[in-house]
Design a protein around this motif. Structure first.
Motif, mmCIF file in Angstrom:
data_model
loop_
_atom_site.group_PDB
_atom_site.id
_atom_site.type_symbol
_atom_site.label_atom_id
_atom_site.label_comp_id
_atom_site.label_asym_id
_atom_site.label_seq_id
_atom_site.Cartn_x
_atom_site.Cartn_y
_atom_site.Cartn_z
ATOM 1 N N UNK A 749 -2.324 10.577 5.728
ATOM 2 C CA UNK A 749 -2.694 9.393 6.257
ATOM 3 C C UNK A 749 -2.070 8.411 5.443
ATOM 4 N N UNK A 750 -1.775 7.160 6.145
ATOM 5 C CA UNK A 750 -0.979 6.188 5.762
ATOM 6 C C UNK A 750 -1.999 4.776 5.323
ATOM 7 N N UNK A 751 -1.763 4.437 4.264
ATOM 8 C CA UNK A 751 -2.719 3.416 3.658
ATOM 9 C C UNK A 751 -2.130 1.916 4.404
ATOM 10 N N UNK A 752 -3.016 1.219 4.992
ATOM 11 C CA UNK A 752 -2.744 0.118 5.877
ATOM 12 C C UNK A 752 -2.989 -1.137 4.914
ATOM 13 N N UNK A 753 -2.592 -2.524 5.060
ATOM 14 C CA UNK A 753 -2.918 -3.439 4.456
ATOM 15 C C UNK A 753 -3.854 -4.482 5.199
ATOM 16 N N UNK A 754 -4.720 -4.015 5.945
ATOM 17 C CA UNK A 754 -5.585 -4.933 6.631
ATOM 18 C C UNK A 754 -6.585 -5.433 5.888
ATOM 19 N N UNK A 755 -7.176 -6.348 6.251
ATOM 20 C CA UNK A 755 -8.308 -6.852 5.565
ATOM 21 C C UNK A 755 -9.544 -6.038 5.744
ATOM 22 N N UNK A 756 -9.729 -5.531 6.831
ATOM 23 C CA UNK A 756 -11.019 -4.635 7.164
ATOM 24 C C UNK A 756 -10.469 -3.257 6.809
ATOM 25 N N UNK A 757 -11.264 -2.690 5.920
ATOM 26 C CA UNK A 757 -11.179 -1.362 5.555
ATOM 27 C C UNK A 757 -12.314 -0.417 5.703
ATOM 28 N N UNK A 758 -12.300 0.836 6.307
ATOM 29 C CA UNK A 758 -13.561 1.700 6.419
ATOM 30 C C UNK A 758 -13.958 2.123 5.074
ATOM 31 N N UNK A 759 -15.115 1.873 4.853
ATOM 32 C CA UNK A 759 -15.878 1.849 3.602
ATOM 33 C C UNK A 759 -17.040 2.528 3.843
ATOM 34 N N UNK A 760 -17.377 3.676 3.445
ATOM 35 C CA UNK A 760 -18.922 4.503 3.700
ATOM 36 C C UNK A 760 -19.368 5.003 2.464
#
Length: 884
Positions: A749-760
């Motif tokens: 998987x590639x890490x994106x620089x979006x503000x919203x990140x999935x966090x569980x």
């Protein structure tokens, strides 16, 4: 000197043979013989009903059908022989007609069939004091032709299933040559006192059994051979191999320790398409004792073994072949015709089949097991051939009979094709233990008698006048009698070996002594005168007989000259006819040769054309296959392209549908905002108009007094400034609840620089899904990344519920998909990487715009409209909820 002539015995004439038709067929004669029980108190499962019918009833505790019921079966045969039948009665019914056909130049086949221990060998060979079918056949043959046998070596096998004939001089030379060499098989008749006591009583048979109508103008000779078929290989039991001190000896039970194993023989086909064993030893025999002695020598070499069912069980099929050669005498009845075409061969084959057996009863192992398997296989091939013959005759089919699958059926295929009569004796043991095997034997035997074999054609006999042998014998007897009547010596000579003149010369009385010792001797001269007078009378008688014989001979010569002239004329006419026939046949042969050459030329052309067509067909087939493969590839590519285009069309349709929905919603908000702004402006305008104007003009607000400008955010997917409708299945608090999650994030998987990140929270992070992690959690989330159509990375969170299966495992049911992606803003604006949706760029505000009341009202309205958005709206806006 005259004497009365004795009446000459008239020659015996054979009844004229009726021409046989090749269309006539006779069924295979199947007879059944039941052996006595041993011991007699055993349970019996076979009952003889009458002379042609017997009944099988299952023993106690034997179930023969699926319903578990007992069933009795009856089988009919040509004749059934009970336990009290004698060997002589069996021979008169079964074997005697075959021997009569053998004397009349017809072939015959007799074989015994049954399970092991059913009495087949006893039926064929017999026991001491009660000979079987084989010695009785030999006795009947030699009783019939005993006085008409040729001298030894007159007939000679040609090693190709044929027979040559030679004159008596060559036969005498060969006899002298054989007498000098060591003999393997005795060539002289052996007396019964010198015979082996094991079988001396087996051939003590009545001599009155013989064929009455024997061709007395022919000479006969009997040849015997003995072979066995062991493990589907043919061996010659009469073959004698000299001992080799280097090679090991074959020491097996039941065999001589000095015996060397023979080589297997092969089957071949002669000129008449009859099968025979190549290189098989054929022994010429002159008596029943000599023939049975040869049989017994081969019988000792036959393979036998001790099994649980039979103490001396035959492990091979034995075939004893009796071949009878006969040739006619010449016109004078003295010598044999030296023409090979006049030789007639007939053959009688006596077959003792090995018994079928079940290995679970015999407990056979090793070689015994292999022998039993080969025996059962050859018997099964015989049954298959019989079934195919029966089917071809009853149904009119033309199936190929598998004779070549076994040496046994291949050797005797000529008999089933119409080369002689076929007879079978089914031997059964009535004890209850053999019920199942006897049932199978009965079924096969009943089916065999439904097969019909073509009746053999009668072979032509010599065209000379019958009674030649008796005329010659009567002439010799009359000549001897006349000599005796005329005072000749009784034993003066043999007319067969000496001339008449020599006999008469020996009949002269001897001269007495002529010496006179005394003058008064009155006996010597009278005796001399008497002897001389007697000699003179004999000389006169000889002269008269000579003159008479000369006259008779002259008359005979004249008669013979006339007969010869007539025969020459007749023969010349026959020769002329034959020459014409030969010429016509030659012309026909030439025509056929030309036709054959023409047809061969046409065949060659057709073969070449066929080869060319086959090559073209093969090439075109290859091209067709290539085109088909190419079309299949194109079709698969087309299907993949259609599926891809369909997917792209579906994605574009969904994309434009959502874009249209977004634009409509945005347009509605824009129009409602404009409406609100106009209403607010009208209210302010109304308040300004109604407000009392002051004298002093108002000072414009300072920069610091101005309200801070708040950037306005346009929300595209919201149709109204009210609370957004939540998806009924989507709960935002699911990831923050008490459930435990399995966060499955692949290692690539590639890490994106979006503000919203999935966090569980409360999750177990794994790189590969495992049953151990699923067993500890209630929820499952898979992070999936793919490249969107605009080149940006699209991240999807596939969520599901974890359930336990009945087998103790874990299963996942997918329920929701969340999508996180980045998009570039329209041209002329700034790129907002954290924006979850396409929003129109906001216009830049200037200080002058804030001074306008209308502008301030519109901004206030937008602020008020945007203030109704709840926290976390951006996250819901970017979420696309749908079931997988």
């Amino acid at each position: 000197m005259k004497s009365a002539m004795r009446p000459v015995k008239p020659p015996r004439r054979l009844p004229p043979k009726k021409p046989s038709s090749t269309n006539q067929k006779d069924p295979v004669g199947v007879y059944c013989r039941v052996r006595p029980l041993s011991p007699p108190d055993q349970e019996c499962c076979i009952e003889v009903i009458n002379e042609s019918l017997l009944q099988l009833h299952p023993p106690d505790g034997c179930k023969v059908n699926r319903n578990g019921e007992y069933k009795e079966t009856q089988y009919s045969f040509k004749q059934v022989f009970g336990t009290q039948v004698t060997q002589n009665e069996l021979f008169d019914v079964v074997s005697k007609p075959l021997v009569e056909d053998l004397i009349r130049a017809k072939n015959g086949l007799l074989f015994t069939y049954g399970v092991t221990g059913s009495g087949k060998t006893h039926t064929m060979t017999g026991s001491p004091g009660d000979g079987g079918l084989l010695p009785r056949c030999l006795s009947m043959i030699f009783n019939s032709i005993g006085n008409f046998q040729a001298k030894r070596y007159v007939f000679k096998p040609d090693e190709k299933n044929g027979m040559d004939v030679q004159n008596e001089v060559d036969a005498l030379l060969e006899r002298q040559k054989k007498e000098i060499q060591p003999q393997v098989i005795p060539r002289t008749p052996m007396s019964r006192q010198r015979m082996d006591p094991e079988f001396a009583d087996m051939i003590n048979i009545q001599e009155h059994c013989k064929v009455e109508d024997v061709d007395e103008d022919s000479v006969y000779s009997v040849f015997v051979s003995y072979i066995e078929i062991y493990n589907n290989y043919i061996y010659d039991l009469l073959e004698e191999i000299p001992l080799d001190p280097i090679k090991p000896k074959w020491n097996t039970p039941g065999r001589n320790a000095d015996f060397i194993p023979p080589q297997s023989r092969i089957l071949r086909e002669d000129l008449n398409h009859n099968m025979y064993v190549a290189g098989c030893t054929e022994v010429e025999v002159k008596s029943t004792e000599e023939a049975f002695d040869v049989f017994w020598k081969g019988q000792k070499r036959r393979r036998i073994a001790n099994t649980q069912l039979n103490r001396e069980s035959s492990r091979s099929h034995s075939v004893f072949i009796i071949k009878l050669a006969q040739a006619p005498l010449d016109a004078d009845g003295d010598n044999i015709l030296q023409e090979r075409e006049q030789i007639t061969l007939s053959q009688l084959s006596l077959v003792d089949l090995a018994g079928s057996e079940r290995t679970n009863r015999t407990k056979a192992e090793g070689n015994r097991l292999r022998e039993a398997g080969n025996i059962n296989q050859s018997l099964m091939t015989l049954r298959t051939c019989i079934e195919v013959l029966r089917e071809n005759q009853l149904c009119g089919t033309n199936k190929m009979v598998p004779y070549r699958d076994s040496k046994l059926t291949h050797l005797f295929k000529n008999y089933f094709d119409g080369e002689g009569k076929v007879r079978m004796i089914v031997c059964v043991n009535p004890k209850a233990d053999d019920y199942e095997e006897s049932l199978q034997v009965m079924r096969f035997a009943e089916m065999t008698q439904e097969v019909e074999v073509a009746r053999p054609v009668d072979k032509p006999i010599c065209g000379l006048t019958p009674g030649r042998r008796y005329r010659n014998q009567a002439f010799k007897e009359e000549l001897t009698r006349r000599l005796e009547d005329r005072g000749g010596p009784i034993n003066g000579g043999d007319a067969e070996d000496q001339a008449v003149v020599e006999i008469l010369i020996q009949s002269f009385p001897p001269l007495p002594s002529c010496e006179l010792l005394d003058a008064n001797d009155d006996q010597t001269l009278p005796k001399l005168i008497e002897v001389l007078e007697k000699r003179r009378r004999i000389r006169q008688m000889m002269a008269e007989e000579f003159n008479k014989n000369v006259c008779t001979f002259r008359a005979m010569l004249q008669d013979l000259n006339g007969v010869v002239t007539a025969k020459e004329n007749f023969a010349q006419g026959k020769m002329t006819e034959k020459d014409k026939m030969i010429a016509s046949q030659k012309s026909e042969i030439d025509r056929l040769d030309k036709k054959i050459k023409t047809l061969e030329y046409k065949i060659d052309i057709l073969e070449k054309t066929t080869t060319i067509y086959e090559d073209e067909k093969r090439t075109m087939q290859q091209d067709l296959d290539n085109h088909q493969h190419k079309l299949q590839r194109q079709l698969s590519d087309k299907r993949r392209l259609e599926a891809r285009l369909q997917g792209m069309m579906t994605d574009n349709a969904m994309k434009w549908e959502k874009e249209c929905e977004r634009r409509v919603a945005a347009k509605q908000i824009e129009m409602q905002n404009k409406l609100w702004v106009k209403d607010e402006k009208l209210k302010q305008l109304k308040a300004i108009v109604t407000e009392t104007k002051s004298d002093k003009p108002e000072r414009p607000p300072r920069e610091k007094d101005r309200e801070p400008r708040v950037p306005v955010r346009s929300v595209s997917p919201s149709p109204a400034p009210t609370a957004l409708p939540a998806h009924p299945r989507h709960r935002r608090s699911r990831s923050a609840g008490t459930e435990r999650w399995v966060d499955h994030k692949p290692p690539n998987s590639v890490e994106t620089d979006t503000v919203m990140q999935p966090h569980v929270p409360k999750s177990i992070k794994v790189a590969v899904a495992s049953e151990k992690a699923l067993a500890k959690c209630d929820k499952y989330m898979l992070t999936h990344q793919q490249l969107a159509s605009d080149g940006e990375i699209e991240t999807k969170l596939i969520k599901g519920d974890v359930f336990k299966t009945r087998g103790g495992g874990q299963s996942v049911q997918f329920t929701d998909i969340e999508t996180l992606r980045q998009q570039s803003p329209p041209s002329g604006g700034r790129k907002r990487r954290s924006s979850p949706s396409n929003q129109p760029p906001q216009a830049e505000t200037t200080d002058s715009e804030w001074t306008d009341v209308e502008t301030r009202c519109s901004v206030a309205v937008e602020m008020r409209a945007g203030s109704n958005l709840g926290p976390g709206y951006e996250h819901h806006a970017m979420s696309k909820r749908r079931r997988p």
